[in-house]
Motif scaffolding. Structure first.
Motif, short mmCIF file in Angstrom:
data_model
loop_
_atom_site.label_atom_id
_atom_site.label_comp_id
_atom_site.label_asym_id
_atom_site.label_seq_id
_atom_site.Cartn_x
_atom_site.Cartn_y
_atom_site.Cartn_z
N VAL A 181 0.88 -1.19 0.00
CA VAL A 181 0.00 0.00 0.00
C VAL A 181 0.91 1.22 0.00
O VAL A 181 1.67 1.43 0.95
CB VAL A 181 -0.91 0.03 1.26
CG1 VAL A 181 -1.87 1.21 1.19
CG2 VAL A 181 -1.67 -1.28 1.42
N ASN A 182 0.85 1.99 -1.07
CA ASN A 182 1.73 3.16 -1.19
C ASN A 182 0.95 4.38 -1.68
O ASN A 182 -0.12 4.23 -2.30
CB ASN A 182 2.87 2.85 -2.17
CG ASN A 182 3.82 1.81 -1.61
OD1 ASN A 182 4.50 2.03 -0.62
ND2 ASN A 182 3.84 0.62 -2.23
N ASN A 183 1.50 5.55 -1.40
CA ASN A 183 0.84 6.80 -1.79
C ASN A 183 1.70 7.57 -2.78
O ASN A 183 2.92 7.66 -2.61
CB ASN A 183 0.64 7.70 -0.56
CG ASN A 183 -0.11 6.99 0.55
OD1 ASN A 183 -1.04 6.23 0.28
ND2 ASN A 183 0.31 7.23 1.78
N ILE A 184 1.04 8.16 -3.76
CA ILE A 184 1.72 9.12 -4.64
C ILE A 184 1.20 10.50 -4.26
O ILE A 184 -0.01 10.71 -4.10
CB ILE A 184 1.43 8.80 -6.11
CG1 ILE A 184 2.11 7.48 -6.45
CG2 ILE A 184 1.93 9.91 -7.03
CD1 ILE A 184 1.95 7.03 -7.86
N LEU A 185 2.14 11.42 -4.09
CA LEU A 185 1.77 12.78 -3.69
C LEU A 185 2.05 13.71 -4.89
O LEU A 185 3.20 14.16 -5.07
CB LEU A 185 2.61 13.22 -2.48
CG LEU A 185 2.70 12.23 -1.30
CD1 LEU A 185 3.52 12.83 -0.17
CD2 LEU A 185 1.31 11.80 -0.82
N PRO A 186 1.03 13.99 -5.69
CA PRO A 186 1.27 14.87 -6.84
C PRO A 186 1.53 16.30 -6.38
O PRO A 186 0.89 16.79 -5.45
CB PRO A 186 -0.04 14.82 -7.65
CG PRO A 186 -0.86 13.73 -7.06
CD PRO A 186 -0.38 13.53 -5.65
N GLY A 187 2.50 16.93 -7.04
CA GLY A 187 2.62 18.38 -6.92
C GLY A 187 1.68 19.00 -7.93
O GLY A 187 0.70 18.37 -8.34
N TYR A 188 1.97 20.22 -8.38
CA TYR A 188 1.10 20.88 -9.35
C TYR A 188 1.24 20.17 -10.70
O TYR A 188 2.30 20.20 -11.33
CB TYR A 188 1.47 22.35 -9.50
CG TYR A 188 1.36 23.15 -8.22
CD1 TYR A 188 0.27 23.01 -7.37
CD2 TYR A 188 2.34 24.08 -7.86
CE1 TYR A 188 0.16 23.75 -6.20
CE2 TYR A 188 2.24 24.83 -6.69
CZ TYR A 188 1.15 24.66 -5.87
OH TYR A 188 1.05 25.39 -4.72
N THR A 189 0.15 19.51 -11.11
CA THR A 189 0.17 18.67 -12.31
C THR A 189 -0.85 19.21 -13.30
O THR A 189 -2.00 19.51 -12.91
CB THR A 189 -0.19 17.21 -11.93
OG1 THR A 189 0.61 16.83 -10.80
CG2 THR A 189 0.07 16.26 -13.06
N LYS A 190 -0.46 19.30 -14.57
CA LYS A 190 -1.32 19.91 -15.60
C LYS A 190 -2.55 19.06 -15.87
O LYS A 190 -2.49 18.10 -16.65
CB LYS A 190 -0.52 20.07 -16.90
CG LYS A 190 0.31 21.34 -16.95
CD LYS A 190 0.78 21.62 -18.36
CE LYS A 190 2.16 21.10 -18.58
NZ LYS A 190 2.62 21.17 -19.96
N LYS A 223 10.69 24.49 -12.10
CA LYS A 223 10.15 25.65 -12.84
C LYS A 223 9.15 25.26 -13.92
O LYS A 223 9.04 25.92 -14.97
CB LYS A 223 11.28 26.50 -13.47
CG LYS A 223 12.23 27.10 -12.46
CD LYS A 223 11.53 28.06 -11.51
CE LYS A 223 12.38 28.48 -10.33
NZ LYS A 223 11.62 28.77 -9.12
N ARG A 224 8.46 24.17 -13.71
CA ARG A 224 7.38 23.79 -14.62
C ARG A 224 6.38 22.93 -13.87
O ARG A 224 6.71 22.35 -12.83
CB ARG A 224 7.92 23.04 -15.85
CG ARG A 224 8.53 21.69 -15.53
CD ARG A 224 8.90 20.93 -16.79
NE ARG A 224 9.52 19.64 -16.49
CZ ARG A 224 8.85 18.52 -16.24
NH1 ARG A 224 7.54 18.49 -16.24
NH2 ARG A 224 9.50 17.39 -15.97
N PHE A 225 5.15 22.87 -14.41
CA PHE A 225 4.16 21.97 -13.84
C PHE A 225 4.44 20.54 -14.31
O PHE A 225 5.08 20.34 -15.34
CB PHE A 225 2.74 22.38 -14.26
CG PHE A 225 2.31 23.71 -13.69
CD1 PHE A 225 2.55 24.01 -12.35
CD2 PHE A 225 1.65 24.64 -14.46
CE1 PHE A 225 2.15 25.22 -11.81
CE2 PHE A 225 1.24 25.86 -13.93
CZ PHE A 225 1.50 26.15 -12.60
N GLY A 226 3.94 19.56 -13.55
CA GLY A 226 4.13 18.17 -13.93
C GLY A 226 3.15 17.74 -15.00
O GLY A 226 2.10 18.37 -15.19
N GLU A 227 3.50 16.70 -15.70
CA GLU A 227 2.59 16.07 -16.68
C GLU A 227 1.93 14.88 -15.99
O GLU A 227 2.58 14.17 -15.21
CB GLU A 227 3.38 15.56 -17.89
CG GLU A 227 4.18 16.61 -18.64
CD GLU A 227 3.29 17.59 -19.42
OE1 GLU A 227 2.13 17.23 -19.70
OE2 GLU A 227 3.78 18.69 -19.72
#
Ligand SMILES: NC(=O)c1ccc[n+]([C@@H]2O[C@H](COP(=O)([O-])OP(=O)(O)OC[C@H]3O[C@@H](n4cnc5c(N)ncnc54)[C@H](OP(=O)(O)O)[C@@H]3O)[C@@H](O)[C@H]2O)c1
Length: 261
Positions: A181-190, A223-227
């Motif tokens: 059981v694992n978590n992904i923590l998205p940052g600012y993603t487009k 310096k960019r949003f994630g995909e």
């Protein structure tokens, strides 16, 4: 490294757009048979038909609104009656934005139902099949706010912490059965979620959305949003046989935004 998902079945929540859709596309490419969950039936139909089929997988979908946990229960009950589920991606829409001091009490209950209760319903339904297969991958899409709260996301920040605690507890209980059981923590993603958060913040502060966007970009070392595909790649690894000894962790995928070690 064994990253093949041939012969595995994955249930992916919130998969008609954004991060959930990107994960479904990646898992299908790696050979998994995907079962999508979301509200928009037409989008579900079109996306399911367009998913990759390198092993002639029969992808499918179920309509379920996570605001109504009984719909989720009905959908997952039908799924596990037909097939064991090896991979569960817990993902749905994020709570509406706003300062926590102004949040209605009901907003916390709504978010708790949509995130924790629906996750719990899904997990309880898939555990028996995962135990029997001695293979389970439960991956929760949460947020970097598990580590550092995001501005103007009071209810969301609150529910994300609860989800991470729920997940860590579960990981301890299930590890011995070959289930991680694992978590992904998205940052600012487009995604559309990011667009709507930027618009909301701009209206609230009465500034151009470009100002908000630039402030957010300034917080990110990359310096960019994630995909969405960059989030999906991490989920795909965690879902694979290769990640069998990775358990109970929260991985930020945020271009370095989270300022903690
Ligand atoms: N994008 C970011 O920058 C970011 C950052 C941190 C955390 N997150 C979190 O990561 C998760 C996914 O984000 P995203 O950016 O991909 O969001 P998104 O673009 O808003 O997509 C959300 C997906 O969830 C489905 N969904 C929404 N409400 C639902 C409901 N009540 N029942 C069932 N399905 C529902 C939507 O499909 P239907 O409309 O068809 O139901 C859609 O497929 C969210 O929890 C979000 O808050 C995102």
């Amino acid at each position: 490294m064994n990253t093949s998902l041939q012969g595995k079945t994955a249930v992916i929540g919130g998969s008609t757009q954004g991060i959930g859709l990107a994960i479904a596309q990646e898992l299908a490419t790696m050979g998994a048979t995907c079962i999508l969950l979301a509200r928009n039936q037409q989008a579900l139909q079109e996306i399911t038909a367009a998913l990759p089929v390198p092993y002639q997988q029969q992808h499918s979908y179920k309509v379920a609104d996570f605001a109504h946990p009984d719909q989720v229960r009905q959908a997952i009950t039908a799924i596990v009656a037909a097939t064991p589920v090896h991979i569960l991606i817990n993902n749905t829409g994020g709570p509406p934005p706003g300062p926590i001091a102004e949040a209605a009490e009901d907003a916390f209950l709504t978010a708790f139902n949509q995130h924790i209760i629906c996750n719990q319903i899904l997990v309880k339904a898939v555990i028996p099949g995962m135990k029997e297969a001695a293979y389970g991958r439960i991956i929760n899409i949460i947020s970097t706010s598990v580590r550092i709260p995001n501005k103007n996301l009071g209810v969301s920040n609150t529910i994300r912490g609860a989800t991470a605690s729920w997940a860590k507890t579960l990981s301890n209980e299930l590890a011995a059965f070959g289930i991680t059981v694992n978590n992904i923590l998205p940052g600012y993603t487009k995604t559309q979620r990011l667009d709507s958060l930027i618009q909301n913040n701009a209206s609230r502060r009465k500034v151009d959305p470009k100002v908000i966007e630039q402030e957010m970009l300034n917080e990110i070392p990359a310096k960019r949003f994630g995909e969405a595909a960059e989030l999906a790649a991490v989920a795909a690894f965690l879902a694979s046989p290769a990640a069998g000894y990775v358990n109970g962790v929260s991985i930020p995928v945020d271009g370095g935004k989270t300022g903690v070690i």
